[in-house]
Each structure stands twice: as C-alpha cells, then as structure tokens.
Design an enzyme around this catalytic site. Structure first.
Site, PDB file in Angstrom:
ATOM      1  N   SER A 214       0.832  -1.205   0.000  1.00 25.86           N
ATOM      2  CA  SER A 214       0.000   0.000   0.000  1.00 25.86           C
ATOM      3  C   SER A 214       0.867   1.255   0.000  1.00 25.86           C
ATOM      4  O   SER A 214       1.612   1.485  -0.945  1.00 25.86           O
ATOM      5  CB  SER A 214      -0.970  -0.035   1.189  1.00 25.86           C
ATOM      6  OG  SER A 214      -1.979   0.931   1.047  1.00 25.86           O
TER       7      SER A 214
ATOM      8  N   GLU B 163     -10.039  -4.875  -5.410  1.00 28.15           N
ATOM      9  CA  GLU B 163      -9.542  -3.674  -4.746  1.00 28.15           C
ATOM     10  C   GLU B 163     -10.045  -2.404  -5.413  1.00 28.15           C
ATOM     11  O   GLU B 163     -10.096  -2.311  -6.647  1.00 28.15           O
ATOM     12  CB  GLU B 163      -8.007  -3.654  -4.747  1.00 28.15           C
ATOM     13  CG  GLU B 163      -7.371  -4.760  -3.939  1.00 28.15           C
ATOM     14  CD  GLU B 163      -5.968  -4.409  -3.483  1.00 28.15           C
ATOM     15  OE1 GLU B 163      -5.731  -3.241  -3.130  1.00 28.15           O
ATOM     16  OE2 GLU B 163      -5.107  -5.302  -3.472  1.00 28.15           O
TER      17      GLU B 163
ATOM     18  N   HIS C 180      -7.882  -5.374  -0.523  1.00 32.79           N
ATOM     19  CA  HIS C 180      -6.654  -4.695  -0.124  1.00 32.79           C
ATOM     20  C   HIS C 180      -6.069  -5.324   1.143  1.00 32.79           C
ATOM     21  O   HIS C 180      -6.783  -5.586   2.103  1.00 32.79           O
ATOM     22  CB  HIS C 180      -6.939  -3.217   0.118  1.00 32.79           C
ATOM     23  CG  HIS C 180      -5.719  -2.366   0.187  1.00 32.79           C
ATOM     24  ND1 HIS C 180      -4.894  -2.155  -0.884  1.00 32.79           N
ATOM     25  CD2 HIS C 180      -5.171  -1.666   1.223  1.00 32.79           C
ATOM     26  CE1 HIS C 180      -3.895  -1.362  -0.540  1.00 32.79           C
ATOM     27  NE2 HIS C 180      -4.037  -1.053   0.735  1.00 32.79           N
TER      28      HIS C 180
END
Length: 327
Positions: free
Chosen positions: A166, A269, A299
């Site tokens: 991320s 996602e 995610h």
C-alpha cells in the site's frame, strides 16, 4: 465565546484532526483479530536507525544464519508497511506476521523500518525516512558502526530487494525512481528489484474501480481521500507527484531507468485499476514490470493473512522474481 474544537478529519477513529489544528492519535488499537504466528524459526531484533526522529526498524533473520557453522549469506528484503502514510508500524501484529512469513518462506533477511506518520509529519517525511533506513544498512556494510556486527552477519549486500504494501508500495516506487538501476549511491548495497503490493497511488480523476466503489472490508473511496488530505503537503491535491506517479508534475518515467518490478493487486480492490494503469504504463515504456492480479482479493490480503493458500502463491511469485533478478 468561540465554539469548542470539533473533528474535521477522522481516520478510523485512530487519528483525528480538530478544527483548531490539533491532532489526536489513539494508541489503544484492538488487534484481537490478528494472532502472532511465531514458530521460532526466525530471530528478530529492533534497532534505532534515526536518533533524531527516534525511528526504529526490525530485522528478521532465519535462524539458519545465526549458527556458528554456517557461512551462507542470504539476500535482504526491505519491507515498508502500509497504512495510507497515516497508520501502521512493524510492531503491528499483521505486519509482524507478514515479515516472519517472508523471512521463513523465502529464506531471506527482512528489514522492516518504521517511518514518520502523517498528519503529524506530512510527506515527504516518510519518503525521506525510507532512504535513511537504506543508508543505515549501507553504513553497517561499510563498517561505519562499531556495534553493527550482529546486523551484517549472514547478509548478502549484493542482493537487496524492496517490498512495500500500500503506502509502502508508493515508497517502493519513490525509491526506484530516486535510486535508479542498481542503486549506485548505496554501494556496496545493490538493489535488484522491487515488489509493490497494491501500491497506494492517487489522482484527481477517478478510475473505474474507484468510481464503482468496489465493496472492501477495510477501504472506501472516502477513506482513500482522507488519507491523501492528511498526508500530502497542505494545499496540494491528489495529482501531486507524491500521490500520482503518472501526473503531469511527476518525473517523466520515459526518461527514468528502473530496476525490475513485480506489481501485485487484488481483483476486488478499489485501487486495482489505478495500479494496473501504472503497471501498463511501465511496460509501454519498456520497463521490466510484471503485473499479477489475484481474483476476488481485497486490499491487504497478503499482509493480513500471510499464511493463507493465496499467500503461498504470492510467496512463490516473489521467490521466482528474486531468483530471476539475483544475478
């Protein structure tokens, strides 16, 4: 009499910005959903890499490298945690589990740095810290720290990989552009490649997956926007180079040479299309970039469940990537 300060930005109730500019960060977070999976096969230890900002990192070493009889040197994998630049630490149980799994499954030494978090420390603080964490290892490799003996034991400085989840994936992109192929300024450390797990990128124009608002357990489009408002320099927007690597103000990637990249994302996602757009652009420009999408996954699927069957597949991909680019 003026009104009392009220919350103007709220991130999961963990970090809040008030109307008078004060920031409140809650330290008591419920991690009961994450149980530590430590089978004893990996030794780990914390070190301070930046005294000025009191920043630490955690090094994970498979115990085969800690015995006196072995001379095998193992590759290094830096792991930068996620959290929208506002949350997270290597000490969080999900990230700790993730690093234990990476070290044991890949037989690699994992280095997991913390970095300064927004909104107390807006970007580029986290990006600057990531480079400092690499230079700390460089200093160890150059014997510039007399107390670094246990750090350098068993380390192959010629085989270093960067992995980020991320916002950590965003950091990976920054480092790839900043350092260039082989990271010559970090000699004797040589970075061989980057693994970006659903890198956190942004932009003013919504992608289809963002506009559709794919239902995720942890993320919403509003939360993504909140992360950017909290982490970007005040007065800037999501097309800022820190957020959008393909934006008009970002470095021209056509002119930038990059080390190989493995880019991984879940098929469900919100950020899927933005990540795919990034990967496709790299390939169009002739960069060595592989994009892999895992159907139905949301995610953080690897970091939150590193011992799952699908995570075994992720680890196999990473292992092959490391072998391919280790010579």
């Amino acid at each position: 009499m003026g009104s009392l300060p009220h919350v103007v930005e709220d991130c999961h109730g963990i970090v809040q910005i008030f109307s008078d500019g004060t920031i409140h960060r809650h330290e008591n977070i419920d991690f009961s959903a994450f149980k530590i999976h430590d089978d004893g096969s990996v030794a780990w230890k914390d070190y301070c890499y930046n005294k000025l900002h009191n920043l630490h990192l955690r090094i994970y070493k498979p115990k085969t490298t800690t015995t006196a009889t072995t001379t095998t040197k193992l590759p290094v994998m830096y792991f930068f945690h996620g959290g929208g630049f506002c949350l997270g630490s290597f000490a969080w149980p999900n990230f700790h589990n993730c690093c234990l799994r990476l070290a044991s499954a890949l037989n690699t030494i994992v280095v997991a740095p913390d970095y300064r978090l927004a909104p107390e420390h807006r970007l580029p603080a986290a990006l600057d810290d990531s480079l400092d964490a690499l230079k700390w290892l460089q200093a160890m490799a150059n014997n510039e720290n007399p107390n670094g003996g246990d750090v350098v034991d068993g380390v192959d400085f010629d085989r270093v990989f960067i992995t980020g989840d991320s916002s950590g994936g965003n950091i990976g992109h920054y480092l790839a552009v900043r350092l260039g192929p082989g990271s010559p300024e970090l000699t004797p450390i040589k970075i061989r490649g980057y693994v970006l797990m659903a890198p956190f990128f942004g932009g003013m124009e919504r992608t289809k997956s963002e506009a559709d608002g794919l239902p995720e357990k942890m993320l919403t489009v509003d939360l993504l926007d909140t992360f950017w408002r909290m982490s970007l320099p005040i007065g800037t927007k999501a097309d800022h180079p820190f957020a959008n690597p393909l934006g008009r103000e970002s470095p021209n990637l056509e002119l930038v040479k990059l080390d190989p990249m493995l880019i991984i994302v879940g098929g469900n996602e919100l950020m899927k299309d933005r990540v795919k757009l990034y990967a496709n652009r790299l390939k169009e420009l002739g960069k060595v970039a592989r994009y892999v999408e895992f159907d139905g996954k949301q995610h953080g699927f690897f970091c939150n469940e590193p011992y799952s069957d699908v995570s075994d597949s992720v680890l196999s991909l990473i292992k092959d990537f490391m072998l391919e680019h280790s010579s």
